[in-house]
Scaffold this active site. Structure first.
Site, PDB file in Angstrom:
ATOM      1  N   LYS A  90     -10.220   3.853  -5.598  1.00  0.00           N
ATOM      2  CA  LYS A  90      -8.815   3.535  -5.664  1.00  0.00           C
ATOM      3  C   LYS A  90      -7.834   4.587  -5.949  1.00  0.00           C
ATOM      4  O   LYS A  90      -6.707   4.467  -5.597  1.00  0.00           O
ATOM      5  CB  LYS A  90      -8.637   2.231  -6.314  1.00  0.00           C
ATOM      6  CG  LYS A  90      -9.358   0.994  -5.818  1.00  0.00           C
ATOM      7  CD  LYS A  90      -8.812   0.497  -4.582  1.00  0.00           C
ATOM      8  CE  LYS A  90      -9.439  -0.762  -4.165  1.00  0.00           C
ATOM      9  NZ  LYS A  90      -8.947  -1.245  -2.923  1.00  0.00           N
ATOM     10  N   GLU A 112      -0.949  -5.422  -6.566  1.00  0.00           N
ATOM     11  CA  GLU A 112      -1.648  -6.324  -6.651  1.00  0.00           C
ATOM     12  C   GLU A 112      -3.161  -6.015  -7.033  1.00  0.00           C
ATOM     13  O   GLU A 112      -3.488  -4.994  -6.629  1.00  0.00           O
ATOM     14  CB  GLU A 112      -1.809  -7.037  -5.259  1.00  0.00           C
ATOM     15  CG  GLU A 112      -2.763  -6.717  -4.325  1.00  0.00           C
ATOM     16  CD  GLU A 112      -2.721  -5.099  -3.648  1.00  0.00           C
ATOM     17  OE1 GLU A 112      -3.531  -4.542  -3.308  1.00  0.00           O
ATOM     18  OE2 GLU A 112      -1.428  -4.724  -3.492  1.00  0.00           O
ATOM     19  N   SER A 378     -18.712   2.642  -3.697  1.00  0.00           N
ATOM     20  CA  SER A 378     -17.072   2.755  -3.858  1.00  0.00           C
ATOM     21  C   SER A 378     -16.670   2.435  -5.244  1.00  0.00           C
ATOM     22  O   SER A 378     -15.509   2.970  -5.640  1.00  0.00           O
ATOM     23  CB  SER A 378     -16.277   1.596  -3.102  1.00  0.00           C
ATOM     24  OG  SER A 378     -17.084   0.139  -3.410  1.00  0.00           O
TER      25      SER A 378
END
Length: 401
Positions: A90, A112, A378
């Site tokens: 991210k 969010e 991830s």
């Protein structure tokens, strides 16, 4: 071969576009006009690349997983996004978007989050850049991802628990958009995945494309060619998957296997498998595949994985799935938990439960011994240890628990 990138109108085939309230029309169009000149400028590239290198810790390693390779009969490499600062992919995106926000003169950041990794990454870059940060997170996720909530608060962010719907990622997105409608002038919404109105799906894909950019030279070094035979990634909104496939999206030599969250099964009401169970509709500003009722009401998604708990899918992935460019597998909760323990015991890597869905996909594909397979881990599983422990009966093969 068809071009699977976004077109000038912001569509991927039939999917995409910008379906936004009138109050956000100017914000979205200003962003559409500004984003490419900003990210293609030498100033942005220099600052972005320096932060990826010196702050995030890129390039992330490409690791040959010897024991997993032997088990699945292929040459399996893991792209270690879990080793980035903040513990997931991210941060690649939030670094880029906050630089865009600064260049557009915005002073307040909203975001969010589901699993909390995007929230943590947003709070991190806001602390770095000394900007106000507010994060919307479903109350259900606040409880199951408590450690990430406390990390966000340590970093100076205000976390707003959302109590509408089933209080997960979709509801957090809706609340963030409502907030944006109330503060359009000074606020920049850092979207965490390849969803939302154009240009967000393209922005996030471009920010995450550093993953596949690195893969090209890392594979050249390790196997003597710049492309794998298979790419494997988990699929929620679609950001880590988009980054993994970006530089191979139109390369027919590369097969794309994506794993979405099946929950209790696609034949139940407890699933988040949008590709399998969704129909064409509009969610959070984009036309895409959506899990919805016959009269267009959004269904609640369900999965053990907070980061995949979304009843839609990024328009890039909807288009690729419909046109058979990617193969999307539904991975149930028990399969994901089992796969998480498997990677932990065979390679000493505890994956996020999101990433464990990708690991579970390996069982559903038949590989050849010479196949080069790249799987993106991830995120790391620190945030999910309690969930793993609560469901350890699903992985008894890996020890006496």
């Amino acid at each position: 071969m068809e071009n699977f990138f976004v077109d000038e109108q912001g569509f991927y085939g039939n999917f995409g576009g910008a379906y936004v309230p009138e109050i956000l029309y100017k914000c979205v169009h200003d962003l559409q006009d500004a984003y490419i000149p900003i990210i293609e400028s030498d100033e942005f590239k220099k600052e972005y690349r320096a932060l990826l290198r010196d702050y995030v810790g890129r390039p992330s390693p490409l690791y040959f997983a010897k024991r997993m390779s032997e088990k699945y009969g292929c040459r399996l490499f893991l792209k270690r996004e879990d080793l980035n600062h903040t513990g997931a992919h991210k941060i690649n995106n939030t670094i880029g978007q906050i630089l865009m926000a600064k260049k557009m003169g915005k002073t307040r950041i909203i975001a969010e989050t589901g699993a909390g990794q995007h929230g943590v990454a947003t709070a991190t870059v806001c602390a770095l850049m000394n900007m106000q940060c507010e994060v919307f997170m479903g109350k259900t996720d606040v409880e199951r991802q408590h450690t990430n909530v406390e990390r966000m608060r340590m970093l100076g962010a205000t976390v707003h628990p959302v109590t509408t719907g089933n209080m997960t990622l979709s509801d957090a997105c809706s609340e963030a958009i409502r907030d944006w409608c109330c503060h359009p002038q000074d606020t920049f919404y850092i979207v965490g995945s390849t969803m939302g109105p154009h240009p967000y799906p393209d922005i996030v894909a471009r920010m995450q494309s550093v993953i596949s950019e690195e893969l090209k030279w890392q594979l050249e070094e390790k196997v003597g060619r710049d492309h794998p035979d298979y790419l494997v990634a988990c699929l929620g909104g679609g950001s880590n998957a988009a980054g993994t496939i970006y530089h191979y999206i139109n390369d027919e030599r590369v097969k794309i296997i994506l794993a979405e969250a099946g929950g209790h099964g696609i034949d139940t009401d407890y699933t988040a498998a949008t590709i399998h169970c969704g129909t064409e509709g509009i969610i959070h500003g984009a036309r895409t595949l959506v899990m919805q009722t016959d009269d267009g009401q959004i269904k609640e998604a369900f999965t053990i994985s907070a980061g995949l708990d979304y009843p839609g899918i990024g328009p890039m992935h909807a288009n690729m799935a419909v046109k058979k460019r990617s193969t999307v597998l539904a991975i149930n909760d028990d399969e994901a938990i089992y796969a998480g323990y498997e990677l932990t015991r065979l390679e000493g890597i505890i994956p996020a439960i999101e990433s464990a869905h990708a690991v579970a996909a390996l069982k559903k594909v038949t590989f050849q011994p010479d196949d080069v397979v790249v799987l993106t881990v991830s995120g790391r599983g620190d945030k999910d240890v309690q969930t793993y422990l609560n469901n350890k009966d699903l992985a008894k093969e890996y020890g006496d628990f």
